[in-house]
Write a protein that holds these residues in place. Structure first.
Motif, mmCIF file in Angstrom:
data_model
loop_
_atom_site.group_PDB
_atom_site.id
_atom_site.type_symbol
_atom_site.label_atom_id
_atom_site.label_comp_id
_atom_site.label_asym_id
_atom_site.label_seq_id
_atom_site.Cartn_x
_atom_site.Cartn_y
_atom_site.Cartn_z
ATOM 1 N N VAL A 206 15.967 11.931 -10.666
ATOM 2 C CA VAL A 206 14.723 10.941 -10.629
ATOM 3 C C VAL A 206 13.968 11.257 -9.386
ATOM 4 N N ARG A 207 12.817 10.593 -9.460
ATOM 5 C CA ARG A 207 11.580 11.050 -8.420
ATOM 6 C C ARG A 207 11.478 9.670 -7.693
ATOM 7 N N HIS A 208 11.513 9.951 -6.244
ATOM 8 C CA HIS A 208 11.115 8.830 -5.574
ATOM 9 C C HIS A 208 9.525 8.737 -5.157
ATOM 10 N N VAL A 209 8.892 7.822 -5.719
ATOM 11 C CA VAL A 209 7.421 7.545 -5.478
ATOM 12 C C VAL A 209 7.407 6.156 -4.799
ATOM 13 N N GLU A 210 6.412 6.022 -3.988
ATOM 14 C CA GLU A 210 5.894 4.755 -3.092
ATOM 15 C C GLU A 210 4.544 4.628 -3.110
ATOM 16 N N VAL A 211 4.055 3.337 -3.095
ATOM 17 C CA VAL A 211 2.710 2.908 -3.036
ATOM 18 C C VAL A 211 2.612 2.293 -1.680
ATOM 19 N N GLN A 212 1.497 2.745 -0.967
ATOM 20 C CA GLN A 212 0.933 2.088 0.095
ATOM 21 C C GLN A 212 0.205 1.097 -0.311
ATOM 22 N N ILE A 213 0.390 -0.326 0.492
ATOM 23 C CA ILE A 213 -0.429 -1.460 0.093
ATOM 24 C C ILE A 213 -0.733 -2.209 1.365
ATOM 25 N N LEU A 214 -1.916 -2.757 1.367
ATOM 26 C CA LEU A 214 -2.473 -3.498 2.723
ATOM 27 C C LEU A 214 -2.770 -4.692 2.100
ATOM 28 N N GLY A 215 -2.345 -5.943 2.574
ATOM 29 C CA GLY A 215 -2.548 -7.277 2.337
ATOM 30 C C GLY A 215 -3.779 -7.491 3.647
ATOM 31 N N LEU A 216 -4.932 -7.857 2.826
ATOM 32 C CA LEU A 216 -6.140 -8.044 4.030
ATOM 33 C C LEU A 216 -6.033 -9.463 4.517
ATOM 34 N N ALA A 217 -6.893 -9.827 5.442
ATOM 35 C CA ALA A 217 -7.004 -10.844 6.210
ATOM 36 C C ALA A 217 -7.686 -11.965 5.054
ATOM 37 N N ASP A 218 -8.400 -11.726 4.098
ATOM 38 C CA ASP A 218 -9.029 -12.608 3.259
ATOM 39 C C ASP A 218 -7.891 -12.991 1.986
ATOM 40 N N GLY A 219 -6.689 -12.329 2.191
ATOM 41 C CA GLY A 219 -5.722 -12.742 1.270
ATOM 42 C C GLY A 219 -5.532 -11.722 0.060
ATOM 43 N N ARG A 220 -6.489 -10.790 -0.219
ATOM 44 C CA ARG A 220 -6.325 -9.803 -1.255
ATOM 45 C C ARG A 220 -5.427 -8.817 -0.742
ATOM 46 N N VAL A 221 -4.589 -8.093 -1.766
ATOM 47 C CA VAL A 221 -3.934 -7.033 -1.535
ATOM 48 C C VAL A 221 -4.403 -5.876 -2.150
ATOM 49 N N VAL A 222 -4.635 -4.565 -1.594
ATOM 50 C CA VAL A 222 -4.984 -3.520 -2.324
ATOM 51 C C VAL A 222 -4.012 -2.512 -2.110
ATOM 52 N N ALA A 223 -4.004 -1.484 -2.728
ATOM 53 C CA ALA A 223 -3.154 -0.269 -3.035
ATOM 54 C C ALA A 223 -3.833 1.045 -2.535
ATOM 55 N N LEU A 224 -3.466 1.703 -1.683
ATOM 56 C CA LEU A 224 -4.093 2.912 -1.233
ATOM 57 C C LEU A 224 -3.141 4.281 -1.642
ATOM 58 N N GLY A 225 -3.244 4.138 -3.143
ATOM 59 C CA GLY A 225 -2.549 5.546 -3.559
ATOM 60 C C GLY A 225 -0.952 5.573 -3.544
ATOM 61 N N GLU A 226 -0.295 6.612 -4.106
ATOM 62 C CA GLU A 226 1.068 6.771 -4.068
ATOM 63 C C GLU A 226 1.514 8.068 -3.132
ATOM 64 N N ARG A 227 2.874 7.846 -2.979
ATOM 65 C CA ARG A 227 3.345 8.953 -2.174
ATOM 66 C C ARG A 227 4.545 9.602 -2.763
ATOM 67 N N GLU A 228 4.614 10.950 -2.912
ATOM 68 C CA GLU A 228 5.912 11.641 -3.384
ATOM 69 C C GLU A 228 6.864 11.821 -2.097
ATOM 70 N N CYS A 229 7.786 11.217 -2.488
ATOM 71 C CA CYS A 229 9.055 11.300 -1.407
ATOM 72 C C CYS A 229 10.351 11.899 -1.823
ATOM 73 N N SER A 230 10.284 12.869 -2.579
ATOM 74 C CA SER A 230 11.650 13.086 -3.453
ATOM 75 C C SER A 230 12.577 14.185 -2.550
ATOM 76 N N VAL A 231 11.923 14.981 -1.509
ATOM 77 C CA VAL A 231 12.742 15.715 -0.818
ATOM 78 C C VAL A 231 13.364 15.140 0.255
ATOM 79 N N GLN A 232 14.883 15.073 -0.015
ATOM 80 C CA GLN A 232 15.493 14.072 0.800
ATOM 81 C C GLN A 232 16.935 14.771 1.037
ATOM 82 N N ARG A 233 17.502 14.374 2.268
ATOM 83 C CA ARG A 233 18.908 14.728 2.633
ATOM 84 C C ARG A 233 19.647 13.440 2.771
ATOM 85 N N ARG A 234 20.608 13.095 2.328
ATOM 86 C CA ARG A 234 21.534 11.940 2.301
ATOM 87 C C ARG A 234 20.494 10.702 2.271
ATOM 88 N N ASN A 235 19.873 10.804 1.004
ATOM 89 C CA ASN A 235 18.977 9.699 0.849
ATOM 90 C C ASN A 235 17.899 9.403 1.658
#
Length: 445
Positions: A206-235
């Motif tokens: 499996v690969r570990h992929v995450e998405v950065q979100i930012l909830g804005l002051a006006d109530g909108r939620v936006v996504a600023l792309g994904e990050r690959e985080c699969s190089v791990q030790r002890r999870n």
């Protein structure tokens, strides 16, 4: 904009938040333990207050001492960084009840996402894909055995209140489940004060992929792309990159849409991260957890999107619009982050000590977020992270070349250090190909 900010953290993240605060003309206030009095984040702040001895429970997790420091210094807001009190809903509520601005998501969102089972159920209801698993805690071992049989082995045994890769075990059959269940439950009770356990499908590759979100002051939620985080030790992560070499434009669109739905489901405000598992064989992804704070690896997103996420956090907390156009977010280039830890490069065991040499790499596309300088001591009281080496290039190939050069020129002696591991990783054909998964480190060892 906020005029004075207390940073309730230490090391590199405190230093990094202070840097943005001072750039914006905000008075930066540091709190520190007795053990950290000589670190750069303390001396670089406009004001600093000692909040207790080395033990984090008596200093960085000492709510009364931190609030007293905020009061005595006239702080207007508190930024918790990551770790310590950053995902403590009671602390967030207490900060706001004290008349201070909390630079983070609302306490209700922290509570909703802090319990993995509750978070899974909320996400499923919002249409976010979740892996097969229990919708309620496995009350006892017998219930866990029944659940695992229904889900199908192998399974992941997880502490419902856990995070940061802690409180997890893999069971390939019932005998292993009986061992892991007791182990995880005991760990969860000791570490989190909550022994609730969930059972979930385990994906061997499996690969570990995450998405950065930012909830804005006006109530909108936006996504600023994904990050690959699969190089791990002890999870726990060692390397992160953006964009992920495993994510196609079509898959990215699905990832970002799901992350936005996740944020909207809990009325999310401020910075957060939606973590997922990606099955590379099918391109299916599943919600893992939401981190209701700034992530260690946020710099790769900053470089690819050209934003300062700490500044955006402060703007949201102050009720201001972002510095960017939410409807015109466009990534560029490729960024990679390497976590420079005080640990041996083979077994990854902590190796604190006095820093004799510390010379950071420089050059085009190279950024170092560090918590130490030569003459400081890495103590055994806190996480082993000393610095983050972040590189940026026009594409992944250029970023990799810059990473190799930066690792080679980083001079660090005194404590044990994992720089030799990164030198090895950056010659590893599996990693260089981009076709890797969370098992890559174990295969290298």
């Amino acid at each position: 904009m906020i005029e004075s900010l207390l940073v309730a953290n230490r090391g590199e993240i405190a230093r990094r938040i202070i840097r943005t605060a001072k750039r914006l003309g905000i008075r930066a206030i540091a709190v520190h333990s007795e053990a950290d009095a000589g670190l750069p984040f303390v001396t670089e702040a406009d004001e600093a207050v000692c909040v207790g001895p080395a033990n984090p429970a008596q200093s960085y997790r000492n709510v009364e001492a931190i609030l007293a420091a905020a009061k005595s210094t006239g702080a207007q807001a508190i930024h918790p960084g990551y770790g310590f009190l950053s995902e403590n809903a009671d602390f967030a509520r207490t900060v706001e009840a004290s008349g201070l601005i909390w630079v983070g998501p609302g306490a209700d969102a922290i509570t909703a996402m802090g319990d993995k089972i509750n978070a899974r159920n909320l996400m499923a209801a919002a249409g976010v894909p979740v892996a097969p698993g229990t919708t309620d805690p496995a009350a006892d071992l017998d219930a866990a055995v029944v659940a695992a049989a229904e889900i199908g082995y192998p399974v992941m045994v997880k502490a419902a209140a856990g995070g940061g890769g802690m409180g997890m075990g893999v069971a390939t059959d019932e005998a292993a489940l009986r061992t892991e269940y007791d182990k995880v439950r005991a760990f969860a009770e000791r570490m989190f004060g909550d022994g609730s356990v969930l059972i979930e499908r385990y994906f061997p590759r499996v690969r570990h992929v995450e998405v950065q979100i930012l909830g804005l002051a006006d109530g909108r939620v936006v996504a600023l792309g994904e990050r690959e985080c699969s190089v791990q030790r002890r999870n726990q992560k060692l390397v992160e990159e953006s964009p992920s070499p495993a994510v196609s434009p079509e898959l990215r669109e699905r990832f970002l849409a799901a992350a936005v739905r996740a944020g909207e489901a809990v009325g999310y405000r401020n910075a957060g991260t939606v973590e997922c598992l990606l099955d590379p064989a099918t391109n299916e992804f599943f919600f893992l957890e939401m981190n209701t704070r700034l992530q260690v690896e946020h710099p790769v997103t900053e470089l690819v999107y050209g934003v300062d996420l700490v500044e955006e956090q402060l703007r949201v907390a102050a009720g201001l619009a972002p510095t960017f156009d939410p409807d015109a977010l466009a990534p560029r280039g490729h960024a990679i982050e390497l976590r420079i830890n005080a640990e041996d490069p083979k077994r990854f065991l902590p190796g604190p000590g006095a820093i004799k040499t510390w010379v950071e790499p420089t050059g085009e596309g190279v950024r170092v977020d560090s918590g130490y300088v030569a003459g400081n001591t890495v103590t055994p009281f806190y996480d082993s992270l000393m610095a983050k080496l972040i590189v940026f290039g026009a594409d992944r190939s250029e970023a990799l070349e810059r990473a190799k050069a930066a690792v080679a020129s980083f001079e660090l002696t005194g404590p044990k250090c994992n720089l030799p591991f990164f030198a090895e990783l950056l010659e590893n054909q599996e990693f260089l190909s981009g076709d890797y998964d969370t098992g890559i480190v174990s295969r290298m060892r």
